[in-house]
Motif scaffolding. Structure first.
Motif, PDB file in Angstrom:
ATOM      1  N   GLY A 276       0.829  -1.210   0.000  1.00 49.45           N
ATOM      2  CA  GLY A 276       0.000   0.000   0.000  1.00 49.45           C
ATOM      3  C   GLY A 276       0.858   1.253   0.000  1.00 49.45           C
ATOM      4  O   GLY A 276       0.662   2.163  -0.817  1.00 49.45           O
ATOM      5  N   LEU A 277       1.835   1.305   0.893  1.00 47.41           N
ATOM      6  CA  LEU A 277       2.698   2.487   0.996  1.00 47.41           C
ATOM      7  C   LEU A 277       3.544   2.669  -0.257  1.00 47.41           C
ATOM      8  O   LEU A 277       3.758   3.782  -0.726  1.00 47.41           O
ATOM      9  CB  LEU A 277       3.619   2.361   2.223  1.00 47.41           C
ATOM     10  N   PHE A 278       3.995   1.543  -0.807  1.00 48.02           N
ATOM     11  CA  PHE A 278       4.842   1.596  -1.995  1.00 48.02           C
ATOM     12  C   PHE A 278       4.060   2.105  -3.201  1.00 48.02           C
ATOM     13  O   PHE A 278       4.475   3.029  -3.889  1.00 48.02           O
ATOM     14  CB  PHE A 278       5.399   0.192  -2.277  1.00 48.02           C
ATOM     15  N   GLU A 279       2.894   1.517  -3.414  1.00 49.66           N
ATOM     16  CA  GLU A 279       2.100   1.912  -4.581  1.00 49.66           C
ATOM     17  C   GLU A 279       1.641   3.357  -4.464  1.00 49.66           C
ATOM     18  O   GLU A 279       1.485   4.056  -5.464  1.00 49.66           O
ATOM     19  CB  GLU A 279       0.897   0.991  -4.751  1.00 49.66           C
ATOM     20  N   ALA A 280       1.406   3.831  -3.217  1.00 53.83           N
ATOM     21  CA  ALA A 280       0.964   5.220  -3.022  1.00 53.83           C
ATOM     22  C   ALA A 280       1.906   6.194  -3.711  1.00 53.83           C
ATOM     23  O   ALA A 280       1.484   7.170  -4.322  1.00 53.83           O
ATOM     24  CB  ALA A 280       0.863   5.539  -1.535  1.00 53.83           C
ATOM     25  N   ALA A 281       3.210   5.903  -3.641  1.00 53.35           N
ATOM     26  CA  ALA A 281       4.190   6.799  -4.253  1.00 53.35           C
ATOM     27  C   ALA A 281       3.979   6.870  -5.765  1.00 53.35           C
ATOM     28  O   ALA A 281       4.051   7.945  -6.362  1.00 53.35           O
ATOM     29  CB  ALA A 281       5.599   6.325  -3.929  1.00 53.35           C
ATOM     30  N   TYR A 282       3.704   5.725  -6.381  1.00 50.86           N
ATOM     31  CA  TYR A 282       3.533   5.709  -7.839  1.00 50.86           C
ATOM     32  C   TYR A 282       2.197   6.329  -8.260  1.00 50.86           C
ATOM     33  O   TYR A 282       2.137   7.129  -9.186  1.00 50.86           O
ATOM     34  CB  TYR A 282       3.662   4.272  -8.371  1.00 50.86           C
ATOM     35  N   TYR A 283       1.132   5.950  -7.570  1.00 52.58           N
ATOM     36  CA  TYR A 283      -0.172   6.549  -7.913  1.00 52.58           C
ATOM     37  C   TYR A 283      -0.126   8.059  -7.705  1.00 52.58           C
ATOM     38  O   TYR A 283      -0.705   8.827  -8.463  1.00 52.58           O
ATOM     39  CB  TYR A 283      -1.284   5.925  -7.068  1.00 52.58           C
ATOM     40  N   SER A 284       0.563   8.479  -6.652  1.00 53.54           N
ATOM     41  CA  SER A 284       0.643   9.902  -6.350  1.00 53.54           C
ATOM     42  C   SER A 284       1.239  10.680  -7.521  1.00 53.54           C
ATOM     43  O   SER A 284       0.756  11.752  -7.878  1.00 53.54           O
ATOM     44  CB  SER A 284       1.477  10.108  -5.085  1.00 53.54           C
ATOM     45  N   GLU A 285       2.295  10.119  -8.116  1.00 55.15           N
ATOM     46  CA  GLU A 285       2.921  10.801  -9.248  1.00 55.15           C
ATOM     47  C   GLU A 285       1.942  10.896 -10.419  1.00 55.15           C
ATOM     48  O   GLU A 285       1.885  11.912 -11.103  1.00 55.15           O
ATOM     49  CB  GLU A 285       4.185  10.057  -9.682  1.00 55.15           C
ATOM     50  N   ILE A 286       1.183   9.834 -10.636  1.00 56.94           N
ATOM     51  CA  ILE A 286       0.220   9.834 -11.739  1.00 56.94           C
ATOM     52  C   ILE A 286      -0.834  10.929 -11.514  1.00 56.94           C
ATOM     53  O   ILE A 286      -1.142  11.714 -12.407  1.00 56.94           O
ATOM     54  CB  ILE A 286      -0.446   8.450 -11.867  1.00 56.94           C
ATOM     55  N   ILE A 287      -1.364  10.976 -10.293  1.00 58.18           N
ATOM     56  CA  ILE A 287      -2.403  11.968  -9.985  1.00 58.18           C
ATOM     57  C   ILE A 287      -1.831  13.389 -10.038  1.00 58.18           C
ATOM     58  O   ILE A 287      -2.476  14.313 -10.536  1.00 58.18           O
ATOM     59  CB  ILE A 287      -2.985  11.719  -8.567  1.00 58.18           C
ATOM     60  N   ARG A 288      -0.613  13.538  -9.560  1.00 56.80           N
ATOM     61  CA  ARG A 288      -0.004  14.868  -9.531  1.00 56.80           C
ATOM     62  C   ARG A 288       0.137  15.432 -10.950  1.00 56.80           C
ATOM     63  O   ARG A 288      -0.200  16.585 -11.213  1.00 56.80           O
ATOM     64  CB  ARG A 288       1.372  14.793  -8.868  1.00 56.80           C
TER      65      ARG A 288
END
Ligand SMILES: Nc1ncnc2c1ncn2[C@@H]1O[C@H](COP(=O)(O)OP(=O)(O)OP(=O)(O)O)[C@@H](O)[C@H]1O
Ligand SMILES: [Mg+2]
Lengths: 231, 256
Positions: free
Chosen positions: A106-118
């Motif tokens: 969960g914590l790991f994927e958050a970093a990647y999804y965050s970049e996509i959303i940003r």
């Protein structure tokens, strides 16, 4: 090993199935946690919240530069020790392999999804924000009703690719001695010596799930398409 | 100084928008320099002037999309400061129409018009829908209510944008070059709606170079140049005999 014998796969199916379920559960939890956290991370950066935005940026840079397998190790060995210190019990407080997997993914994927959303947030036209302001919409409503729905639509293909990668990465839980789909297949293959059959079947399962996911997203995109939008 | 910029006591009750000594800077560039403008309820003002003169900046200060650096802006009795509550109270009463429409592409035409009344005014879905259809009918586009912005022509989209603003039942409408992004054949359908709105008694501040519209509805034409109001007059006087050199140059350019 002269001819293929798939009956072996049939016998092994219950075990494979439990591996598959674990992969799916881990993907689902990591997706939900990752998307919720990742969206928060993206918004914190978007609003340039002092200090916190910097911390988030640092966290994302860190996570994105180390392999998931390493994060799993660290989490599994380090967090129990930290918890032990914090709770003052002296010895490490084990959190268990399953919890480690769910939390880390969960914590790991958050970093990647965050970049996509940003990136998606930056792509939204400034006029959309201004129209919301002119209509006196609150910041919360602006993002919930106007901005994020557009970001998610635009970003959905990239979110899907990331999620398929996530599904494939669940195989890394073997380092925690957990058994996912691929883990189950390799264990069986080693037991019964039917490597070709096992790995062939696994490829088909991965393929089926990935294309089902693509189909699902395509349907969603059609259902929520922005009619008349120029592409 | 205070004496000079204070609004005339007798006109205060009717001034629904009072802009006093407003300054707006972008970095070191001064976009608005000591602007004074008072708009009475029901009045229609046309703002014109060369590109970069600060017209957009001025009307965007009135609903605080741009934050002014000095001076006072009072809208419907509420002074615009940093207080978000006051800002939103002003924005509820001030509708705005943009050059580029800025409709929400993922919402249907009806939903575009329903969002703010539901979220800001607290209307139920049914009430908001009814109101949306009412104003869409007014701008003659109710038969498109279930389409999406991308499926409409520019003129239709701009009429939806007007309806969307009206659904908040504002006291004041701001227009920032509402027809400049339109193909020529669509300009009239939008101007017609604006003329009707003016006839209904709406208070309007319009940035536009449509001289026919200005002649027909404006009580006052305000001419800006380089961040300042250079000339203010009724449309007849302004177009026939502008008193400043800069206004004459400008009119010469837009009429050819
Ligand atoms: N966000 C901004 N940052 C920096 N400068 C800006 C910004 N917005 C406007 N300006 C500058 O302020 C000046 C006034 O701009 P404004 O948009 O108000 O002009 P305008 O009269 O509306 O012109 P136009 O007819 O081209 O729309 C321009 O010189 C513009 O470059
Ligand atoms: Mg402008």
């Amino acid at each position: 090993m002269n001819s293929l014998d798939f009956s072996i796969v049939l016998q092994a199916w219950p075990y494979l199935w439990s591996g598959l379920l674990f992969s799916l559960a881990l993907t689902a939890v990591a997706f939900v946690v990752g998307m919720v956290l990742g969206t928060c991370f993206a918004l914190l950066q978007h609003f340039e919240v002092p200090v916190i935005a910097r911390i988030v940026r640092g966290y994302i840079a860190l996570i994105r530069s180390i392999p998931l397998i390493l994060v799993l190790f660290w989490f599994f060995f380090l967090v129990p020790i930290v918890l032990g210190h914090l709770s003052g019990s002296g010895g490490p407080v084990p959190i268990g392999a399953t919890w480690t997997a769910f939390i880390t993914f969960g914590l790991f994927e958050a970093a990647y999804y965050s970049e996509i959303i940003r990136v998606g947030l930056r792509a939204v036209n400034r006029g959309q924000f201004e129209a919301c302001q002119a209509l006196a919409l609150s910041t919360f409503e602006t993002y919930r009703s106007v901005i994020l729905p557009q970001v998610l639509r635009v970003a959905s293909p990239i979110i899907l690719s990331q999620t398929i990668i996530l599904f494939q990465d669940t195989s890394l839980v073997y380092v925690l001695s957990l058994t996912d789909l691929l883990g189950a297949a390799s264990k069986l293959a080693q037991l019964n010596g039917r490597l070709v059959e096992m790995y062939l079947v696994i490829v088909v399962v991965y393929l089926a799930i990935s294309s089902a996911a693509s189909q699902g997203v395509a349907l969603l995109r059609k259902r929520y398409a922005i009619a008349g939008a120029r592409r | 100084m205070v004496q000079q910029t204070a609004v005339d006591e007798t006109s205060r009750p009717q001034a629904i928008v009072a802009v006093e000594g407003v300054v707006k800077r972008f970095g070191r560039f001064t976009a608005l320099n000591d602007i004074n403008l008072s708009v009475r309820a029901g009045e229609k003002i046309v703002l014109c002037g060369p590109s970069g003169s600060g017209k957009s900046t001025l009307i965007r200060c009135i609903n605080h999309i741009e934050k002014h650096d000095a001076g006072r802006i009072v809208v419907d009795g509420v002074e615009l400061t940093d207080r978000m509550g006051d800002i939103n109270n002003v924005r509820r009463e001030v509708g705005m129409v943009f050059q580029s429409f800025n409709l929400f592409p993922h919402l249907s035409i009806a939903e575009n018009c329903m969002l703010a009344p539901m979220k800001v005014r607290g209307l139920s879905r049914a009430e908001a829908h009814e109101r949306a259809l009412g104003f869409l009918r007014k701008v003659r586009i109710h038969d498109q209510a279930n389409k999406y912005p991308g499926q409409l022509s520019g003129g239709q989209q701009q009429r939806v944008a007007i309806a969307r603003a009206l659904c908040m039942q504002p006291k004041i409408m701001l227009f920032d070059e509402p027809t400049s992004a339109l193909d020529p054949e669509m300009v009239k359908e939008v101007l017609d709606i604006m003329v009707e709105l003016a006839r209904d008694g709406m208070t309007m501040v319009c940035v536009t170079h449509e001289m026919g519209f200005a002649r027909e509805v404006a009580d006052r034409v305000v001419f800006m140049d380089r961040g300042a109001i250079v000339e203010e007059a009724d449309p007849e006087t302004f177009f026939r005999a502008p008193s400043t050199e800069r206004a004459r140059d400008f009119l010469g350019q837009i009429i050819h």
